[in-house]
Design a protein around this motif. Structure first.
Motif, PDB file in Angstrom:
ATOM      1  N   ALA A 178     -68.000   0.191  66.397  1.00  0.00           N
ATOM      2  CA  ALA A 178     -67.998  -1.228  66.063  1.00  0.00           C
ATOM      3  C   ALA A 178     -66.617  -1.708  65.656  1.00  0.00           C
ATOM      4  N   GLY A 179     -65.796  -0.831  65.069  1.00  0.00           N
ATOM      5  CA  GLY A 179     -64.447  -1.205  64.656  1.00  0.00           C
ATOM      6  C   GLY A 179     -63.519  -1.455  65.832  1.00  0.00           C
ATOM      7  N   LYS A 180     -63.830  -0.914  67.006  1.00  0.00           N
ATOM      8  CA  LYS A 180     -62.962  -1.080  68.168  1.00  0.00           C
ATOM      9  C   LYS A 180     -63.229  -2.383  68.907  1.00  0.00           C
ATOM     10  N   ALA A 181     -64.385  -2.953  68.756  1.00  0.00           N
ATOM     11  CA  ALA A 181     -64.761  -4.135  69.528  1.00  0.00           C
ATOM     12  C   ALA A 181     -63.769  -5.291  69.388  1.00  0.00           C
ATOM     13  N   PRO A 182     -63.333  -5.666  68.173  1.00  0.00           N
ATOM     14  CA  PRO A 182     -62.366  -6.772  68.086  1.00  0.00           C
ATOM     15  C   PRO A 182     -61.057  -6.467  68.802  1.00  0.00           C
ATOM     16  N   GLU A 183     -60.577  -5.223  68.690  1.00  0.00           N
ATOM     17  CA  GLU A 183     -59.349  -4.858  69.384  1.00  0.00           C
ATOM     18  C   GLU A 183     -59.553  -4.920  70.888  1.00  0.00           C
ATOM     19  N   ASP A 184     -60.704  -4.440  71.366  1.00  0.00           N
ATOM     20  CA  ASP A 184     -60.997  -4.474  72.787  1.00  0.00           C
ATOM     21  C   ASP A 184     -61.062  -5.915  73.283  1.00  0.00           C
ATOM     22  N   ARG A 185     -61.720  -6.777  72.525  1.00  0.00           N
ATOM     23  CA  ARG A 185     -61.798  -8.198  72.898  1.00  0.00           C
ATOM     24  C   ARG A 185     -60.420  -8.821  72.902  1.00  0.00           C
ATOM     25  N   ALA A 186     -59.618  -8.496  71.906  1.00  0.00           N
ATOM     26  CA  ALA A 186     -58.266  -9.054  71.828  1.00  0.00           C
ATOM     27  C   ALA A 186     -57.429  -8.577  73.008  1.00  0.00           C
ATOM     28  N   GLU A 187     -57.545  -7.302  73.340  1.00  0.00           N
ATOM     29  CA  GLU A 187     -56.785  -6.762  74.475  1.00  0.00           C
ATOM     30  C   GLU A 187     -57.246  -7.394  75.787  1.00  0.00           C
ATOM     31  N   ARG A 188     -58.554  -7.539  75.959  1.00  0.00           N
ATOM     32  CA  ARG A 188     -59.069  -8.205  77.166  1.00  0.00           C
ATOM     33  C   ARG A 188     -58.578  -9.639  77.233  1.00  0.00           C
ATOM     34  N   GLY A 189     -58.550 -10.305  76.089  1.00  0.00           N
ATOM     35  CA  GLY A 189     -58.061 -11.687  76.046  1.00  0.00           C
ATOM     36  C   GLY A 189     -56.606 -11.785  76.456  1.00  0.00           C
ATOM     37  N   LYS A 190     -55.791 -10.826  75.998  1.00  0.00           N
ATOM     38  CA  LYS A 190     -54.372 -10.812  76.382  1.00  0.00           C
ATOM     39  C   LYS A 190     -54.217 -10.577  77.880  1.00  0.00           C
ATOM     40  N   ARG A 191     -54.996  -9.642  78.424  1.00  0.00           N
ATOM     41  CA  ARG A 191     -54.920  -9.359  79.860  1.00  0.00           C
ATOM     42  C   ARG A 191     -55.364 -10.573  80.670  1.00  0.00           C
ATOM     43  N   LEU A 192     -56.416 -11.243  80.223  1.00  0.00           N
ATOM     44  CA  LEU A 192     -56.902 -12.428  80.915  1.00  0.00           C
ATOM     45  C   LEU A 192     -55.852 -13.532  80.885  1.00  0.00           C
ATOM     46  N   ALA A 193     -55.232 -13.752  79.744  1.00  0.00           N
ATOM     47  CA  ALA A 193     -54.182 -14.767  79.638  1.00  0.00           C
ATOM     48  C   ALA A 193     -53.020 -14.428  80.560  1.00  0.00           C
ATOM     49  N   LEU A 194     -52.671 -13.153  80.648  1.00  0.00           N
ATOM     50  CA  LEU A 194     -51.578 -12.740  81.519  1.00  0.00           C
ATOM     51  C   LEU A 194     -51.932 -12.976  82.983  1.00  0.00           C
ATOM     52  N   THR A 195     -53.170 -12.680  83.382  1.00  0.00           N
ATOM     53  CA  THR A 195     -53.552 -12.908  84.777  1.00  0.00           C
ATOM     54  C   THR A 195     -53.572 -14.401  85.091  1.00  0.00           C
ATOM     55  N   ARG A 196     -53.884 -15.235  84.118  1.00  0.00           N
ATOM     56  CA  ARG A 196     -53.825 -16.689  84.324  1.00  0.00           C
ATOM     57  C   ARG A 196     -52.379 -17.151  84.460  1.00  0.00           C
TER      58      ARG A 196
ATOM     59  N   GLU B   4     -56.921 -35.628  73.496  1.00  0.00           N
ATOM     60  CA  GLU B   4     -56.622 -34.208  73.310  1.00  0.00           C
ATOM     61  C   GLU B   4     -55.200 -34.006  72.799  1.00  0.00           C
ATOM     62  N   MET B   5     -54.278 -34.817  73.266  1.00  0.00           N
ATOM     63  CA  MET B   5     -52.886 -34.676  72.824  1.00  0.00           C
ATOM     64  C   MET B   5     -52.739 -35.108  71.366  1.00  0.00           C
ATOM     65  N   ARG B   6     -53.505 -36.118  70.947  1.00  0.00           N
ATOM     66  CA  ARG B   6     -53.462 -36.536  69.536  1.00  0.00           C
ATOM     67  C   ARG B   6     -54.091 -35.483  68.646  1.00  0.00           C
ATOM     68  N   ALA B   7     -55.144 -34.841  69.159  1.00  0.00           N
ATOM     69  CA  ALA B   7     -55.869 -33.853  68.359  1.00  0.00           C
ATOM     70  C   ALA B   7     -55.038 -32.587  68.147  1.00  0.00           C
ATOM     71  N   GLY B   8     -54.177 -32.275  69.081  1.00  0.00           N
ATOM     72  CA  GLY B   8     -53.346 -31.077  68.943  1.00  0.00           C
ATOM     73  C   GLY B   8     -54.184 -29.833  69.091  1.00  0.00           C
ATOM     74  N   GLY B   9     -53.910 -28.866  68.282  1.00  0.00           N
ATOM     75  CA  GLY B   9     -54.676 -27.626  68.326  1.00  0.00           C
ATOM     76  C   GLY B   9     -53.900 -26.524  69.013  1.00  0.00           C
ATOM     77  N   PRO B  10     -54.412 -25.311  68.901  1.00  0.00           N
ATOM     78  CA  PRO B  10     -53.693 -24.161  69.453  1.00  0.00           C
ATOM     79  C   PRO B  10     -53.761 -24.117  70.979  1.00  0.00           C
ATOM     80  N   ALA B  11     -52.742 -23.551  71.559  1.00  0.00           N
ATOM     81  CA  ALA B  11     -52.696 -23.355  72.994  1.00  0.00           C
ATOM     82  C   ALA B  11     -53.106 -21.915  73.279  1.00  0.00           C
ATOM     83  N   ASN B  12     -54.354 -21.727  73.674  1.00  0.00           N
ATOM     84  CA  ASN B  12     -54.824 -20.351  73.849  1.00  0.00           C
ATOM     85  C   ASN B  12     -55.684 -20.165  75.092  1.00  0.00           C
ATOM     86  N   HIS B  13     -55.481 -20.908  76.127  1.00  0.00           N
ATOM     87  CA  HIS B  13     -56.307 -20.759  77.332  1.00  0.00           C
ATOM     88  C   HIS B  13     -55.545 -20.102  78.438  1.00  0.00           C
TER      89      HIS B  13
END
Length: 171
Positions: free
Chosen positions: A2-20, A162-171
């Motif tokens: 269970a402790g590895k799941a967040p790291e795995d999700r984070a790593e998958r997220g990084k790989r997905l962002a890179l492929t985008r 959306e531009m007024r609302a701001g927010g993080p750029a994470n897609h």
């Protein structure tokens, strides 16, 4: 485990962002090729999918890319080029035209404008950041600033809430 799941999700997220990011870079290259050669966008997409995206060329591994995003951006930008050029021209100074822009800059701006106008699932700040990053791979600060300024103006026109609302750029 269970402790590895967040790291795995984070790593998958990084790989997905890179492929985008790789898909956007490849889309700019494909759109440049489309304009320079007059080849149908579908043919260029097939060439990239078969021989460039994630392939090994001359013993160099090319980065994997999100094929769906790549295809969407290339087909969409090519199909809507007149609309996109009109949008870009509207934010250029009066003495500057889209045709006067260097071809790679045109491709970057067309891809970015397409995503801002037609991909509401992608936050506008992400679109801007991604294409500024692509521009930075090809050009210096002057051109990168130009791309940032044009895409920012388009985002404020096309997606003001959306531009007024701001927010993080994470897609």
């Amino acid at each position: 485990m269970a402790g590895k799941a967040p790291e795995d999700r984070a790593e998958r997220g990084k790989r997905l962002a890179l492929t985008r990011s790789n898909a956007r870079l490849a889309a700019v290259q494909a759109l440049y090729q489309w304009e320079a050669t007059g080849t149908r966008a579908e043919s260029i997409i097939k060439e990239f999918a078969d021989h460039r995206l994630g392939a090994v060329v001359d013993e160099i591994a090319l980065p994997p890319a999100d094929l769906k995003l790549f295809t969407t951006v290339v087909l969409g930008a090519a199909a809507n080029v007149a609309e996109l050029d009109d949008m870009i021209a509207a934010v250029l100074t009066e003495d500057w035209t889209v045709e006067r822009l260097e071809a790679t800059l045109r491709a970057i701006l067309r891809c970015g404008a397409f995503e801002l106008a037609h991909r509401e699932d992608v936050p506008p700040r992400v679109v801007i950041a991604e294409y500024v990053g692509v521009c930075d791979a090809f050009f210096g600060a002057k051109e990168t600033g130009l791309v940032n300024g044009i895409l920012d103006q388009l985002a404020r026109q096309l997606r003001p809430a959306e531009m007024r609302a701001g927010g993080p750029a994470n897609h």
